[in-house]
Design a protein around this motif. Structure first.
Motif, PDB file in Angstrom:
ATOM      1  N   LEU A 187       0.829  -1.211   0.000  1.00  0.00           N
ATOM      2  CA  LEU A 187       0.000   0.000   0.000  1.00  0.00           C
ATOM      3  C   LEU A 187       0.861   1.258   0.000  1.00  0.00           C
ATOM      4  O   LEU A 187       0.595   2.208  -0.737  1.00  0.00           O
ATOM      5  N   ILE A 188       1.876   1.280   0.820  1.00  0.00           N
ATOM      6  CA  ILE A 188       2.774   2.436   0.891  1.00  0.00           C
ATOM      7  C   ILE A 188       3.496   2.609  -0.439  1.00  0.00           C
ATOM      8  O   ILE A 188       3.597   3.715  -0.966  1.00  0.00           O
ATOM      9  N   SER A 189       3.967   1.516  -0.982  1.00  0.00           N
ATOM     10  CA  SER A 189       4.703   1.580  -2.247  1.00  0.00           C
ATOM     11  C   SER A 189       3.833   2.116  -3.376  1.00  0.00           C
ATOM     12  O   SER A 189       4.279   2.940  -4.179  1.00  0.00           O
ATOM     13  N   ARG A 190       2.585   1.681  -3.441  1.00  0.00           N
ATOM     14  CA  ARG A 190       1.679   2.141  -4.500  1.00  0.00           C
ATOM     15  C   ARG A 190       1.320   3.616  -4.372  1.00  0.00           C
ATOM     16  O   ARG A 190       0.979   4.258  -5.361  1.00  0.00           O
ATOM     17  N   SER A 191       1.393   4.149  -3.148  1.00  0.00           N
ATOM     18  CA  SER A 191       1.009   5.544  -2.949  1.00  0.00           C
ATOM     19  C   SER A 191       2.214   6.482  -2.927  1.00  0.00           C
ATOM     20  O   SER A 191       2.087   7.649  -2.584  1.00  0.00           O
ATOM     21  N   THR A 192       3.375   5.972  -3.315  1.00  0.00           N
ATOM     22  CA  THR A 192       4.597   6.775  -3.318  1.00  0.00           C
ATOM     23  C   THR A 192       5.189   6.787  -4.720  1.00  0.00           C
ATOM     24  O   THR A 192       5.614   5.743  -5.222  1.00  0.00           O
ATOM     25  N   ALA A 193       5.231   7.941  -5.332  1.00  0.00           N
ATOM     26  CA  ALA A 193       5.779   8.060  -6.687  1.00  0.00           C
ATOM     27  C   ALA A 193       7.302   8.034  -6.674  1.00  0.00           C
ATOM     28  O   ALA A 193       7.930   7.464  -7.556  1.00  0.00           O
ATOM     29  N   ILE A 194       7.888   8.673  -5.664  1.00  0.00           N
ATOM     30  CA  ILE A 194       9.348   8.772  -5.550  1.00  0.00           C
ATOM     31  C   ILE A 194       9.736   8.267  -4.165  1.00  0.00           C
ATOM     32  O   ILE A 194       9.420   8.898  -3.163  1.00  0.00           O
ATOM     33  N   PRO A 195      10.434   7.128  -4.094  1.00  0.00           N
ATOM     34  CA  PRO A 195      10.740   6.508  -2.796  1.00  0.00           C
ATOM     35  C   PRO A 195      11.923   7.134  -2.057  1.00  0.00           C
ATOM     36  O   PRO A 195      12.810   6.453  -1.560  1.00  0.00           O
ATOM     37  N   CYS A 196      11.908   8.430  -1.942  1.00  0.00           N
ATOM     38  CA  CYS A 196      12.968   9.166  -1.245  1.00  0.00           C
ATOM     39  C   CYS A 196      12.651   9.195   0.252  1.00  0.00           C
ATOM     40  O   CYS A 196      11.524   9.485   0.642  1.00  0.00           O
ATOM     41  N   ILE A 211      16.119  18.953  -3.250  1.00  0.00           N
ATOM     42  CA  ILE A 211      15.666  17.673  -3.796  1.00  0.00           C
ATOM     43  C   ILE A 211      14.646  16.967  -2.890  1.00  0.00           C
ATOM     44  O   ILE A 211      13.542  16.657  -3.345  1.00  0.00           O
ATOM     45  N   PRO A 212      14.960  16.693  -1.619  1.00  0.00           N
ATOM     46  CA  PRO A 212      13.972  15.973  -0.799  1.00  0.00           C
ATOM     47  C   PRO A 212      12.657  16.735  -0.637  1.00  0.00           C
ATOM     48  O   PRO A 212      11.585  16.120  -0.618  1.00  0.00           O
ATOM     49  N   ASP A 213      12.721  18.042  -0.524  1.00  0.00           N
ATOM     50  CA  ASP A 213      11.492  18.837  -0.384  1.00  0.00           C
ATOM     51  C   ASP A 213      10.621  18.715  -1.628  1.00  0.00           C
ATOM     52  O   ASP A 213       9.399  18.551  -1.534  1.00  0.00           O
ATOM     53  N   TYR A 214      11.245  18.799  -2.790  1.00  0.00           N
ATOM     54  CA  TYR A 214      10.487  18.704  -4.034  1.00  0.00           C
ATOM     55  C   TYR A 214       9.895  17.304  -4.213  1.00  0.00           C
ATOM     56  O   TYR A 214       8.766  17.149  -4.679  1.00  0.00           O
ATOM     57  N   TYR A 220       5.955  16.307  -4.559  1.00  0.00           N
ATOM     58  CA  TYR A 220       5.464  15.514  -5.683  1.00  0.00           C
ATOM     59  C   TYR A 220       4.698  14.295  -5.174  1.00  0.00           C
ATOM     60  O   TYR A 220       3.651  13.934  -5.723  1.00  0.00           O
ATOM     61  N   ASN A 221       5.204  13.664  -4.118  1.00  0.00           N
ATOM     62  CA  ASN A 221       4.501  12.523  -3.538  1.00  0.00           C
ATOM     63  C   ASN A 221       3.142  12.935  -2.977  1.00  0.00           C
ATOM     64  O   ASN A 221       2.169  12.190  -3.089  1.00  0.00           O
ATOM     65  N   GLU A 222       3.067  14.117  -2.386  1.00  0.00           N
ATOM     66  CA  GLU A 222       1.775  14.616  -1.902  1.00  0.00           C
ATOM     67  C   GLU A 222       0.808  14.783  -3.074  1.00  0.00           C
ATOM     68  O   GLU A 222      -0.362  14.412  -2.975  1.00  0.00           O
ATOM     69  N   GLN A 266       6.566  26.766  -4.845  1.00  0.00           N
ATOM     70  CA  GLN A 266       7.164  28.067  -5.145  1.00  0.00           C
ATOM     71  C   GLN A 266       7.995  28.617  -3.977  1.00  0.00           C
ATOM     72  O   GLN A 266       8.924  29.396  -4.198  1.00  0.00           O
ATOM     73  N   GLU A 267       7.665  28.239  -2.745  1.00  0.00           N
ATOM     74  CA  GLU A 267       8.375  28.769  -1.568  1.00  0.00           C
ATOM     75  C   GLU A 267       9.886  28.559  -1.634  1.00  0.00           C
ATOM     76  O   GLU A 267      10.644  29.524  -1.599  1.00  0.00           O
ATOM     77  N   PRO A 268      10.369  27.305  -1.729  1.00  0.00           N
ATOM     78  CA  PRO A 268      11.829  27.127  -1.740  1.00  0.00           C
ATOM     79  C   PRO A 268      12.508  27.661  -2.995  1.00  0.00           C
ATOM     80  O   PRO A 268      13.712  27.912  -2.984  1.00  0.00           O
ATOM     81  N   THR A 269      11.746  27.875  -4.066  1.00  0.00           N
ATOM     82  CA  THR A 269      12.379  28.364  -5.297  1.00  0.00           C
ATOM     83  C   THR A 269      12.822  29.820  -5.170  1.00  0.00           C
ATOM     84  O   THR A 269      13.545  30.317  -6.031  1.00  0.00           O
TER      85      THR A 269
END
Length: 129
Positions: A38-47, A63-66, A70-72, A88-91
């Motif tokens: 379930l966790i794996s299916r709901s995570t696009a990027i396994p960071c 990188i980790p913030d982005y 994206y996972n959200e 946009q905040e960290p950019t």
């Protein structure tokens, strides 16, 4: 729970932790594997968000913030209107995902050996307009 860190510093501490370990019964193993799927299916990027990649990024990309953002989005695409502005905040102080120069120094430091540059292109495609 994504990871458990026990704070072991010596072999003696490792052995001490292992002696308390009890094997999972088959039903517990099955539930654990179901949760992992379930966790794996709901995570696009396994960071895991460790941040080791940040030390070597010449473009100072968050990188980790982005990846977290994206996972959200991946979990709730209908709520993109909430997630996209947060990107946009960290950019303001750091580079965007699309500024990656594909030097792959981040990938050399990634403990999960993720294709960080490829994932950054995916994030950029969605958030950099």
């Amino acid at each position: 729970v994504e990871i458990v860190l026990s704070g072991m510093n010596t072999m003696a501490q490792l052995l001490d932790n292992l002696k308390e370990r009890k094997p999972l019964i088959p039903e517990e193993q099955a539930r654990l594997m179901q949760a992992a799927r379930l966790i794996s299916r709901s995570t696009a990027i396994p960071c895991t968000g460790c941040g080791y990649c940040l030390k070597s990024c010449p473009k100072q990309i968050c990188i980790p913030d982005y990846f977290k953002l994206y996972n959200e989005y991946f979990r709730s695409p209908d709520e993109d209107w909430k997630v996209a502005p947060v990107y946009q905040e960290p950019t303001r102080d750091h580079s965007r995902a699309g500024d990656c120069i594909t030097c792959r120094s981040c990938e050399q430091r990634c403990p999960q050996k993720l294709p960080v540059s490829d994932y950054l292109r995916r994030v950029s495609k969605h958030f950099d307009h």
